[in-house]
Design an enzyme around this catalytic site. Structure first.
Site, PDB file in Angstrom:
ATOM      1  N   LYS A 185    -125.978  82.551  26.194  1.00  0.00           N
ATOM      2  CA  LYS A 185    -126.170  83.222  24.901  1.00  0.00           C
ATOM      3  C   LYS A 185    -126.548  82.250  23.780  1.00  0.00           C
ATOM      4  O   LYS A 185    -127.323  82.589  22.889  1.00  0.00           O
ATOM      5  CB  LYS A 185    -124.905  84.003  24.509  1.00  0.00           C
ATOM      6  CG  LYS A 185    -124.668  85.219  25.401  1.00  0.00           C
ATOM      7  CD  LYS A 185    -123.463  86.006  24.941  1.00  0.00           C
ATOM      8  CE  LYS A 185    -123.129  87.090  25.953  1.00  0.00           C
ATOM      9  NZ  LYS A 185    -122.023  87.958  25.497  1.00  0.00           N
ATOM     10  N   ARG A 210    -105.459  78.978  20.615  1.00  0.00           N
ATOM     11  CA  ARG A 210    -104.602  77.949  21.212  1.00  0.00           C
ATOM     12  C   ARG A 210    -104.849  76.604  20.535  1.00  0.00           C
ATOM     13  O   ARG A 210    -103.900  75.907  20.158  1.00  0.00           O
ATOM     14  CB  ARG A 210    -104.907  77.877  22.718  1.00  0.00           C
ATOM     15  CG  ARG A 210    -104.078  76.887  23.485  1.00  0.00           C
ATOM     16  CD  ARG A 210    -104.394  76.980  24.961  1.00  0.00           C
ATOM     17  NE  ARG A 210    -105.826  76.719  25.230  1.00  0.00           N
ATOM     18  CZ  ARG A 210    -106.385  76.836  26.418  1.00  0.00           C
ATOM     19  NH1 ARG A 210    -105.674  77.230  27.467  1.00  0.00           N
ATOM     20  NH2 ARG A 210    -107.673  76.586  26.569  1.00  0.00           N
TER      21      ARG A 210
END
Ligand code: ATR
Length: 269
Positions: free
Chosen positions: A65, A152
């Site tokens: 992408k 995270r």
């Protein structure tokens, strides 16, 4: 016959050909839609060959992408914001225009299939990779009360939040009962890993949405429901909705997504 394709690696599993053939049947059109396996680092060659041979439009999936965004001649505002493109459109002058329909697909699925409004809601977006980045602008355009990005690696969430004017928070500091809608955009979900977020964060959640999907409810869906989320969803509807928006961009025809999603769920396509 008008030719379309989806580029990815791997690509054999892609449901896009079946989805787009159902859209074409609705339109009463005959189209060709193939899977093209591109080699890592060679997306541009593959795409150039396809369009030179008469291709009219393409979808692009993992891991190309970003490459598609860089390769195209022009970008929509949402593809530029995402830094990624999932839709390529050949223009009458031969140039290739890149767009990104992922965010619209997510928003359409949440609204249409789950009948959940996004305006005025407290939205939590988990993850700060390409998948998260692609949906931030369309989510903000829905005018939520707040959009909080948690990741995270906290620095990546802060960076995205700054770029887009959203908020960022560490997993450990997310407030109890703090969100109406939680969206999981982490890649770990594909292998059953659930982000390390406390269950209490989800108690007021009306919808926990996982951008991943599979035959069974995902690990994140089960976790969120056990934590008190009213409903959970996987990303199959987003897949169909982003495809419908691509189809509309190529052909000016808006497909009816409900029967296509039902066919996928039933394993008919
Ligand atoms: P994608 O294009 O699918 O978004 P990516 O750009 O590699 O893939 O981003 C992956 C995202 O999933 C990141 O936000 C990553 O968190 P880190 O930035 O901390 O690496 C997140 N992710 C992957 N596995 C995860 C896990 N087990 N728990 C939490 N977050 C995870």
């Amino acid at each position: 016959v008008p030719r379309y394709a989806v580029f990815g690696n791997p690509i054999a599993h892609s449901r896009s050909p079946a989805i787009h053939q159902m859209f074409a049947a609705q339109e009463g059109a005959a189209i060709e839609y193939e899977r093209i396996l591109a080699e890592p680092g060679r997306f541009a060659e593959s795409a150039a060959a396809f369009f030179a041979a008469g291709g009219l439009g393409a979808n692009v999936t993992v891991p190309f992408k970003t490459d598609a965004c860089a390769w195209a001649d022009s970008l929509s505002a949402r593809a530029r914001a995402a830094g990624a493109a999932n839709t390529l459109i050949k223009q009458p002058n031969g140039q290739i225009h890149a767009d990104n329909t992922d965010g619209l697909g997510l928003v359409a699925d949440i609204r249409r299939h789950f009948q959940v409004a996004l305006a005025g809601k407290r939205i939590l977006l988990i993850g700060a990779g390409g998948a998260a980045r692609g949906v931030i602008l369309p989510l903000l355009e829905c005018r939520p009360a707040s959009l909080t990005i948690a990741n995270r690696t906290a620095a990546k969430a802060r960076e995205l939040a700054e770029t887009f004017g959203a908020s960022a928070a560490e997993f450990a500091e997310l407030p109890a009962a703090g969100f109406d809608i939680a969206i999981n955009a982490t890649s770990g979900s594909l292998s059953g890993q659930v982000p390390a977020i406390a269950a209490k964060v989800f108690t007021q959640c009306e919808l926990a949405y996982d951008m991943a999907y599979g035959r069974e409810p995902t690990a994140f869906m089960r976790f969120a429901q056990n934590a008190g989320a009213q409903r959970s969803a996987d990303g199959l509807g987003m897949l169909v909705e982003q495809a419908a928006e691509s189809y509309r961009l190529w052909r000016g025809f808006s497909p009816n997504t409900a029967p296509v999603l039902a066919a996928l769920r039933a394993g008919e396509i």
